[in-house]
Design an enzyme around this catalytic site. Structure first.
Site, PDB file in Angstrom:
ATOM      1  N   TYR A  72     -14.357  62.155  24.592  1.00  0.00           N
ATOM      2  CA  TYR A  72     -14.441  60.692  24.476  1.00  0.00           C
ATOM      3  C   TYR A  72     -15.894  60.231  24.328  1.00  0.00           C
ATOM      4  O   TYR A  72     -16.165  59.250  23.639  1.00  0.00           O
ATOM      5  CB  TYR A  72     -13.739  59.994  25.655  1.00  0.00           C
ATOM      6  N   GLN A 106      -4.515  48.326  18.006  1.00  0.00           N
ATOM      7  CA  GLN A 106      -4.317  49.605  18.710  1.00  0.00           C
ATOM      8  C   GLN A 106      -5.654  50.326  18.835  1.00  0.00           C
ATOM      9  O   GLN A 106      -5.736  51.376  19.454  1.00  0.00           O
ATOM     10  CB  GLN A 106      -3.350  50.492  17.924  1.00  0.00           C
ATOM     11  N   ASN A 107      -6.689  49.795  18.200  1.00  0.00           N
ATOM     12  CA  ASN A 107      -7.975  50.492  18.165  1.00  0.00           C
ATOM     13  C   ASN A 107      -8.739  50.294  19.466  1.00  0.00           C
ATOM     14  O   ASN A 107      -8.673  49.242  20.083  1.00  0.00           O
ATOM     15  CB  ASN A 107      -8.811  50.004  16.979  1.00  0.00           C
ATOM     16  N   ASP A 109     -12.075  50.867  19.466  1.00  0.00           N
ATOM     17  CA  ASP A 109     -13.480  50.944  19.042  1.00  0.00           C
ATOM     18  C   ASP A 109     -14.288  49.652  19.220  1.00  0.00           C
ATOM     19  O   ASP A 109     -15.509  49.657  19.032  1.00  0.00           O
ATOM     20  CB  ASP A 109     -13.582  51.430  17.582  1.00  0.00           C
ATOM     21  N   HIS A 124      -4.460  49.454  23.450  1.00  0.00           N
ATOM     22  CA  HIS A 124      -4.741  50.827  23.908  1.00  0.00           C
ATOM     23  C   HIS A 124      -6.070  50.937  24.649  1.00  0.00           C
ATOM     24  O   HIS A 124      -6.602  52.037  24.781  1.00  0.00           O
ATOM     25  CB  HIS A 124      -4.702  51.795  22.716  1.00  0.00           C
ATOM     26  N   CYS A 132     -12.139  53.719  37.114  1.00  0.00           N
ATOM     27  CA  CYS A 132     -11.967  54.720  38.164  1.00  0.00           C
ATOM     28  C   CYS A 132     -10.590  55.363  38.014  1.00  0.00           C
ATOM     29  O   CYS A 132      -9.585  54.661  37.890  1.00  0.00           O
ATOM     30  CB  CYS A 132     -12.115  54.066  39.528  1.00  0.00           C
ATOM     31  N   CYS A 152     -17.078  57.212  40.351  1.00  0.00           N
ATOM     32  CA  CYS A 152     -16.871  55.790  40.634  1.00  0.00           C
ATOM     33  C   CYS A 152     -17.902  55.318  41.660  1.00  0.00           C
ATOM     34  O   CYS A 152     -18.050  55.944  42.713  1.00  0.00           O
ATOM     35  CB  CYS A 152     -15.458  55.592  41.169  1.00  0.00           C
ATOM     36  N   GLY A 192      -3.422  48.865   8.270  1.00  0.00           N
ATOM     37  CA  GLY A 192      -4.080  50.142   8.587  1.00  0.00           C
ATOM     38  C   GLY A 192      -3.458  50.900   9.742  1.00  0.00           C
ATOM     39  O   GLY A 192      -4.178  51.548  10.496  1.00  0.00           O
ATOM     40  N   THR A 193      -2.141  50.811   9.858  1.00  0.00           N
ATOM     41  CA  THR A 193      -1.487  51.609  10.895  1.00  0.00           C
ATOM     42  C   THR A 193      -0.287  52.325  10.308  1.00  0.00           C
ATOM     43  O   THR A 193       0.419  51.774   9.458  1.00  0.00           O
ATOM     44  CB  THR A 193      -1.073  50.768  12.119  1.00  0.00           C
TER      45      THR A 193
HETATM   46  P1  OAD Z   1      -2.836  56.689  12.002  1.00  0.00           P
HETATM   47  O1  OAD Z   1      -3.858  57.725  11.719  1.00  0.00           O
HETATM   48  O2  OAD Z   1      -1.497  57.139  12.471  1.00  0.00           O
HETATM   49  O3  OAD Z   1      -2.608  55.781  10.704  1.00  0.00           O
HETATM   50  C1  OAD Z   1      -3.690  55.223   9.991  1.00  0.00           C
HETATM   51  C2  OAD Z   1      -3.124  54.411   8.852  1.00  0.00           C
HETATM   52  O4  OAD Z   1      -4.209  53.752   8.201  1.00  0.00           O
HETATM   53  C3  OAD Z   1      -2.369  55.198   7.790  1.00  0.00           C
HETATM   54  O5  OAD Z   1      -1.144  54.561   7.493  1.00  0.00           O
HETATM   55  C4  OAD Z   1      -3.324  55.167   6.580  1.00  0.00           C
HETATM   56  O6  OAD Z   1      -2.615  55.181   5.344  1.00  0.00           O
HETATM   57  C5  OAD Z   1      -4.010  53.844   6.799  1.00  0.00           C
HETATM   58  N1  OAD Z   1      -5.345  53.711   6.192  1.00  0.00           N
HETATM   59  C6  OAD Z   1      -6.283  54.670   5.945  1.00  0.00           C
HETATM   60  N2  OAD Z   1      -7.389  54.142   5.413  1.00  0.00           N
HETATM   61  C7  OAD Z   1      -7.170  52.811   5.303  1.00  0.00           C
HETATM   62  C8  OAD Z   1      -7.940  51.701   4.829  1.00  0.00           C
HETATM   63  N3  OAD Z   1      -9.180  51.865   4.356  1.00  0.00           N
HETATM   64  N4  OAD Z   1      -7.374  50.462   4.876  1.00  0.00           N
HETATM   65  C9  OAD Z   1      -6.120  50.279   5.350  1.00  0.00           C
HETATM   66  N5  OAD Z   1      -5.357  51.283   5.818  1.00  0.00           N
HETATM   67  C10 OAD Z   1      -5.860  52.535   5.790  1.00  0.00           C
HETATM   68  O7  OAD Z   1      -3.519  55.668  13.035  1.00  0.00           O
HETATM   69  P2  OAD Z   1      -2.846  54.519  13.908  1.00  0.00           P
HETATM   70  O8  OAD Z   1      -1.670  53.940  13.220  1.00  0.00           O
HETATM   71  O9  OAD Z   1      -3.949  53.621  14.330  1.00  0.00           O
HETATM   72  O10 OAD Z   1      -3.073  56.019  20.081  1.00  0.00           O
HETATM   73  O11 OAD Z   1      -2.351  55.344  15.166  1.00  0.00           O
HETATM   74  C11 OAD Z   1      -1.726  54.669  16.218  1.00  0.00           C
HETATM   75  C12 OAD Z   1      -2.091  55.299  17.523  1.00  0.00           C
HETATM   76  O12 OAD Z   1      -1.877  56.714  17.466  1.00  0.00           O
HETATM   77  C13 OAD Z   1      -3.552  55.182  17.911  1.00  0.00           C
HETATM   78  O13 OAD Z   1      -3.875  53.956  18.532  1.00  0.00           O
HETATM   79  C14 OAD Z   1      -3.739  56.338  18.846  1.00  0.00           C
HETATM   80  C15 OAD Z   1      -3.024  57.393  18.065  1.00  0.00           C
HETATM   81  O14 OAD Z   1      -2.549  58.475  18.791  1.00  0.00           O
HETATM   82  C16 OAD Z   1      -3.501  56.537  21.252  1.00  0.00           C
HETATM   83  O15 OAD Z   1      -4.470  57.278  21.306  1.00  0.00           O
HETATM   84  C17 OAD Z   1      -2.697  56.111  22.434  1.00  0.00           C
END
Ligand code: OAD
Length: 249
Positions: A72, A106-107, A109, A124, A132, A152, A192-193
């Site tokens: 991390y 969900q990010n 960052d 998330h 802690c 802590c 972007g998910t």
């Molecule tokens: P993923 O890696 O599963 O999906 C990323 C998505 O972004 C995909 O559908 C890509 O096609 C899309 N993508 C890539 N580049 C892009 C761009 N420039 N513009 C728009 N879309 C783009 O990531 P998440 O959906 O964020 O959770 O994953 C969800 C969760 O799974 C995260 O929050 C994390 C992970 O495990 C935890 O850690 C609890």
């Protein structure tokens, strides 16, 4: 370069201009153009190189707190070097234009806030904060950790990143706020998910059931694609600024 306005349906521009309430769900794809890796890309995704079971679960932290902390810390460093991109900035601008606006992410960052977004629901957690592992006290920022993991200041237990790991519950108030925003919006964007991780993946369907227009911004198909009114195919950093530009000039 902006996507040509012609790629954005007129009907969507009208819906956006008329919308009283807009909710957005973002995933790691919106930060890809800032150089932050996504999770499931077959080549560059974090889960292509790292095993989440070894790094992103409470059991992993119990087994090897140092390994988890260092992974991390590496990701925190990546995020620290990254800057918000035009996609994040367009969403901050959209918040200023729409009367009732919720940005659910969900990010972990923190790039939405750095781009100027005010109302950000972090489902998330946030990688920049620690907490802690026993008492749950949140520590906003630490400097010069000599111990790995640091302890802590109150009870001496290990600090952990203030993020949600697999097998853990999401923060209740954030989750409730996110579902409320999905239920109450006229227009819902999934940006972007991959839509593969629950409960975030249910939010677009909650919005759909409540009568919202659903739109996806993604270069690739996802399980949501067949349910949306419009798919804006491409990168968030190109499409979102173009959308804001054509809708508001
Ligand atoms: P993923 O890696 O599963 O999906 C990323 C998505 O972004 C995909 O559908 C890509 O096609 C899309 N993508 C890539 N580049 C892009 C761009 N420039 N513009 C728009 N879309 C783009 O990531 P998440 O959906 O964020 O959770 O994953 C969800 C969760 O799974 C995260 O929050 C994390 C992970 O495990 C935890 O850690 C609890």
């Amino acid at each position: 370069m902006d996507a040509p306005a012609a790629n954005i349906p007129e009907s969507l521009i009208a819906t956006l201009r008329d919308a009283r309430s807009v909710a957005i769900l973002t995933g790691s794809g919106i930060s890809a153009e800032s150089g932050v890796p996504t999770f499931r890309n077959a080549q560059t995704g974090l889960w292509a190189s790292y095993d989440p079971g070894e790094l992103a679960t409470p059991e992993a932290f119990e087994r090897d707190p140092r390994l988890v902390w260092e992974w991390y810390a590496w990701r925190r460093e990546l995020v620290g070097k990254a800057a918000p991109n035009p996609g994040h900035e367009a969403l901050a601008e959209l918040e200023r234009r729409v009367p009732d606006f919720a940005l659910i992410t969900q990010n972990v960052d923190g790039l939405h806030r750095r781009a100027g977004s005010q109302r950000v629901i972090e489902l998330h957690g946030n990688i920049l904060r620690s907490r802690c592992s026993v008492e749950g006290i949140v520590i906003e920022a630490r400097e010069n950790d000599s111990e790995v993991p640091p302890s802590c200041p109150s009870c001496g237990a290990f600090l952990r990143p203030d993020v949600v790991w697999f097998g853990e519950m999401l923060p209740t108030s954030a989750l409730q706020e996110a579902f409320k925003a999905a239920r109450n919006c006229d227009l819902f964007f999934s940006v972007g998910t991959s839509g593969l991780v629950q409960p975030a993946a249910s939010l677009p369907f909650e919005a759909l059931r409540s009568g919202a227009v659903l739109v996806e911004v993604n270069p690739n198909d996802t399980p949501l694609t067949q349910h949306v009114e419009d798919t804006l195919r491409g990168r968030a950093g190109e499409i979102l600024p173009a959308l804001v530009k054509v809708a508001y000039g």
